[in-house]
Scaffold this motif. Structure first.
Motif, PDB file in Angstrom:
ATOM      1  N   VAL A  50      -2.304  51.541  44.422  1.00 27.35           N
ATOM      2  CA  VAL A  50      -2.887  50.962  45.628  1.00 27.35           C
ATOM      3  C   VAL A  50      -3.396  49.574  45.266  1.00 27.35           C
ATOM      4  CG1 VAL A  50      -3.570  53.207  46.575  1.00 27.35           C
ATOM      5  CG2 VAL A  50      -5.217  51.890  45.225  1.00 27.35           C
ATOM      6  N   LYS A  51      -3.750  48.803  46.280  1.00 25.48           N
ATOM      7  CA  LYS A  51      -4.396  47.511  46.026  1.00 25.48           C
ATOM      8  C   LYS A  51      -5.902  47.704  46.117  1.00 25.48           C
ATOM      9  CE  LYS A  51      -1.929  43.619  46.348  1.00 25.48           C
ATOM     10  NZ  LYS A  51      -1.619  42.323  46.917  1.00 25.48           N
ATOM     11  N   LEU A  52      -6.599  47.162  45.153  1.00 24.76           N
ATOM     12  CA  LEU A  52      -8.045  47.243  45.074  1.00 24.76           C
ATOM     13  C   LEU A  52      -8.563  45.813  44.944  1.00 24.76           C
ATOM     14  CD1 LEU A  52     -10.277  49.462  44.796  1.00 24.76           C
ATOM     15  CD2 LEU A  52     -10.025  49.199  42.341  1.00 24.76           C
ATOM     16  N   ASP A  53      -9.188  45.321  46.011  1.00 21.23           N
ATOM     17  CA  ASP A  53      -9.643  43.926  46.056  1.00 21.23           C
ATOM     18  C   ASP A  53      -8.535  42.959  45.628  1.00 21.23           C
ATOM     19  OD1 ASP A  53     -12.176  44.393  47.092  1.00 21.23           O
ATOM     20  OD2 ASP A  53     -13.104  44.589  45.126  1.00 21.23           O
ATOM     21  N   GLY A  54      -7.313  43.232  46.108  1.00 21.22           N
ATOM     22  CA  GLY A  54      -6.195  42.323  45.873  1.00 21.22           C
ATOM     23  C   GLY A  54      -5.386  42.575  44.620  1.00 21.22           C
ATOM     24  N   ASP A  55      -5.833  43.443  43.750  1.00 23.48           N
ATOM     25  CA  ASP A  55      -5.088  43.753  42.533  1.00 23.48           C
ATOM     26  C   ASP A  55      -4.512  45.155  42.630  1.00 23.48           C
ATOM     27  OD1 ASP A  55      -5.662  41.344  41.116  1.00 23.48           O
ATOM     28  OD2 ASP A  55      -7.660  42.127  40.653  1.00 23.48           O
ATOM     29  N   THR A  56      -3.313  45.360  42.089  1.00 24.07           N
ATOM     30  CA  THR A  56      -2.752  46.705  42.075  1.00 24.07           C
ATOM     31  C   THR A  56      -3.413  47.498  40.954  1.00 24.07           C
ATOM     32  OG1 THR A  56      -0.898  45.979  40.703  1.00 24.07           O
ATOM     33  CG2 THR A  56      -0.512  46.133  43.077  1.00 24.07           C
ATOM     34  N   VAL A  57      -3.725  48.752  41.258  1.00 26.90           N
ATOM     35  CA  VAL A  57      -4.309  49.663  40.274  1.00 26.90           C
ATOM     36  C   VAL A  57      -3.697  51.042  40.460  1.00 26.90           C
ATOM     37  CG1 VAL A  57      -6.534  48.450  40.163  1.00 26.90           C
ATOM     38  CG2 VAL A  57      -6.253  50.372  41.723  1.00 26.90           C
ATOM     39  N   LYS A  58      -3.715  51.806  39.413  1.00 23.83           N
ATOM     40  CA  LYS A  58      -3.339  53.216  39.508  1.00 23.83           C
ATOM     41  C   LYS A  58      -4.599  53.960  39.918  1.00 23.83           C
ATOM     42  CE  LYS A  58       0.483  52.749  36.357  1.00 23.83           C
ATOM     43  NZ  LYS A  58       1.079  53.094  35.069  1.00 23.83           N
ATOM     44  N   SER A  59      -4.596  54.459  41.143  1.00 22.29           N
ATOM     45  CA  SER A  59      -5.816  55.041  41.709  1.00 22.29           C
ATOM     46  C   SER A  59      -6.246  56.327  41.013  1.00 22.29           C
ATOM     47  CB  SER A  59      -5.662  55.256  43.211  1.00 22.29           C
ATOM     48  OG  SER A  59      -4.591  56.122  43.505  1.00 22.29           O
ATOM     49  N   CYS A  60      -5.383  56.880  40.173  1.00 20.08           N
ATOM     50  CA  CYS A  60      -5.769  58.070  39.410  1.00 20.08           C
ATOM     51  C   CYS A  60      -6.652  57.713  38.225  1.00 20.08           C
ATOM     52  CB  CYS A  60      -4.537  58.846  38.942  1.00 20.08           C
ATOM     53  SG  CYS A  60      -3.621  58.041  37.609  1.00 20.08           S
ATOM     54  N   THR A  61      -6.876  56.416  37.994  1.00 20.70           N
ATOM     55  CA  THR A  61      -7.692  55.978  36.859  1.00 20.70           C
ATOM     56  C   THR A  61      -9.046  55.416  37.282  1.00 20.70           C
ATOM     57  OG1 THR A  61      -6.830  53.725  36.854  1.00 20.70           O
ATOM     58  CG2 THR A  61      -5.616  55.361  35.549  1.00 20.70           C
ATOM     59  N   VAL A  62      -9.311  55.389  38.593  1.00 28.93           N
ATOM     60  CA  VAL A  62     -10.517  54.747  39.106  1.00 28.93           C
ATOM     61  C   VAL A  62     -11.509  55.797  39.610  1.00 28.93           C
ATOM     62  CG1 VAL A  62     -11.418  53.149  40.838  1.00 28.93           C
ATOM     63  CG2 VAL A  62      -9.189  52.700  39.783  1.00 28.93           C
ATOM     64  N   LEU A  63     -12.718  55.769  39.076  1.00 29.47           N
ATOM     65  CA  LEU A  63     -13.787  56.619  39.594  1.00 29.47           C
ATOM     66  C   LEU A  63     -14.374  55.923  40.818  1.00 29.47           C
ATOM     67  CD1 LEU A  63     -15.551  57.745  36.304  1.00 29.47           C
ATOM     68  CD2 LEU A  63     -14.181  59.167  37.855  1.00 29.47           C
ATOM     69  N   THR A  64     -14.304  56.582  41.955  1.00 27.01           N
ATOM     70  CA  THR A  64     -14.722  55.972  43.211  1.00 27.01           C
ATOM     71  C   THR A  64     -16.175  55.523  43.168  1.00 27.01           C
ATOM     72  OG1 THR A  64     -13.141  57.391  44.356  1.00 27.01           O
ATOM     73  CG2 THR A  64     -14.787  56.301  45.704  1.00 27.01           C
ATOM     74  N   ALA A  65     -17.033  56.306  42.548  1.00 31.70           N
ATOM     75  CA  ALA A  65     -18.465  55.988  42.506  1.00 31.70           C
ATOM     76  C   ALA A  65     -18.758  54.683  41.770  1.00 31.70           C
ATOM     77  CB  ALA A  65     -19.237  57.138  41.873  1.00 31.70           C
ATOM     78  N   THR A  66     -17.814  54.181  40.977  1.00 25.61           N
ATOM     79  CA  THR A  66     -18.038  52.934  40.231  1.00 25.61           C
ATOM     80  C   THR A  66     -17.656  51.699  41.038  1.00 25.61           C
ATOM     81  OG1 THR A  66     -15.826  52.917  39.216  1.00 25.61           O
ATOM     82  CG2 THR A  66     -17.585  54.126  38.045  1.00 25.61           C
ATOM     83  N   LEU A  67     -17.066  51.896  42.202  1.00 19.89           N
ATOM     84  CA  LEU A  67     -16.628  50.753  43.011  1.00 19.89           C
ATOM     85  C   LEU A  67     -17.823  50.071  43.667  1.00 19.89           C
ATOM     86  CD1 LEU A  67     -13.503  52.313  44.756  1.00 19.89           C
ATOM     87  CD2 LEU A  67     -13.554  50.775  42.770  1.00 19.89           C
ATOM     88  N   PRO A  68     -17.809  48.753  43.700  1.00 23.28           N
ATOM     89  CA  PRO A  68     -18.890  48.036  44.382  1.00 23.28           C
ATOM     90  C   PRO A  68     -18.809  48.242  45.906  1.00 23.28           C
ATOM     91  CG  PRO A  68     -17.576  46.536  43.009  1.00 23.28           C
ATOM     92  CD  PRO A  68     -16.883  47.859  43.019  1.00 23.28           C
ATOM     93  N   GLU A  69     -19.948  48.140  46.559  1.00 23.63           N
ATOM     94  CA  GLU A  69     -19.993  48.217  48.020  1.00 23.63           C
ATOM     95  C   GLU A  69     -19.005  47.222  48.609  1.00 23.63           C
ATOM     96  OE1 GLU A  69     -21.871  49.923  50.469  1.00 23.63           O
ATOM     97  OE2 GLU A  69     -22.413  51.276  48.838  1.00 23.63           O
ATOM     98  N   GLY A  70     -18.280  47.658  49.634  1.00 22.25           N
ATOM     99  CA  GLY A  70     -17.378  46.768  50.354  1.00 22.25           C
ATOM    100  C   GLY A  70     -16.028  46.556  49.712  1.00 22.25           C
ATOM    101  N   THR A  71     -15.742  47.281  48.646  1.00 21.84           N
ATOM    102  CA  THR A  71     -14.443  47.141  47.984  1.00 21.84           C
ATOM    103  C   THR A  71     -13.323  47.341  49.003  1.00 21.84           C
ATOM    104  OG1 THR A  71     -15.290  47.890  45.850  1.00 21.84           O
ATOM    105  CG2 THR A  71     -12.925  48.108  46.206  1.00 21.84           C
ATOM    106  N   GLU A  72     -12.327  46.472  48.935  1.00 21.53           N
ATOM    107  CA  GLU A  72     -11.170  46.517  49.836  1.00 21.53           C
ATOM    108  C   GLU A  72     -10.048  47.307  49.170  1.00 21.53           C
ATOM    109  OE1 GLU A  72      -8.949  45.788  53.208  1.00 21.53           O
ATOM    110  OE2 GLU A  72     -10.916  44.877  52.934  1.00 21.53           O
TER     111      GLU A  72
END
Length: 165
Positions: A50-72
């Motif tokens: 997925v795109k996360l603030d404009g960068d592609t990331v593998k969403s299986c590697t991202v802990l949602t709770a670590t995302l800053p408020e308003g992350t796109e």
């Protein structure tokens, strides 16, 4: 449990997540956006890109709770509004998919590749840039052709290369 406000496919969403909730699980289970797939559970295949603030990331590697408020966050469902995105059309036209399982991650990645290549793109550049996405059904030739066709449709110059055997 923590609450966070995210912007998912252009819509602001307030979500409650456990500290261990992966972004892919939030997207699929809480947001019911099932185009993002879980393919390997080891961050190898790219089906969950997925795109996360404009960068592609593998969403299986991202802990949602670590995302800053308003992350796109942009999933495959958010790459177009209404009609298909030119890259989605290219994948259909050039037969860049077979079973379709890897396709959402490939399309999101392909759009990013093209957006990051305003000066032009070649088949060898596409092959190198797709290294984090696996497809078990194709030989990648039609995927590469699809990305190049999508690039043309998105207004990016495609450099033709001579095939070497």
């Amino acid at each position: 449990m923590s609450e966070i406000t995210l912007r998912i496919n252009g819509k602001q969403r307030r979500v409650t997540v456990e500290g261990r909730t992966l972004l892919v699980d939030l997207i699929r289970d809480q947001m019911n956006l099932t185009g993002t797939h879980v393919g390997c559970d080891t961050s190898q295949c790219g089906a969950c890109v997925v795109k996360l603030d404009g960068d592609t990331v593998k969403s299986c590697t991202v802990l949602t709770a670590t995302l800053p408020e308003g992350t796109e966050i942009t999933t495959i469902e958010g790459v177009s509004t209404g009609d298909l995105h030119p890259m989605q059309e290219a994948f259909s036209k050039c037969h860049g998919l077979q079973c379709g399982f890897c396709t959402p991650g490939l399309v999101v990645t392909a759009i990013d590749i093209v957006e990051r290549s305003p000066d032009g793109l070649s088949a060898s550049q596409v092959r190198k840039a797709l290294k984090g996405n696996l497809c078990r059904c194709t030989g990648y030739q039609n995927i590469v052709a699809s990305v190049l066709e999508g690039a043309r449709a998105m207004g990016v110059q495609v450099t033709e290369e001579k095939e070497t055997v």
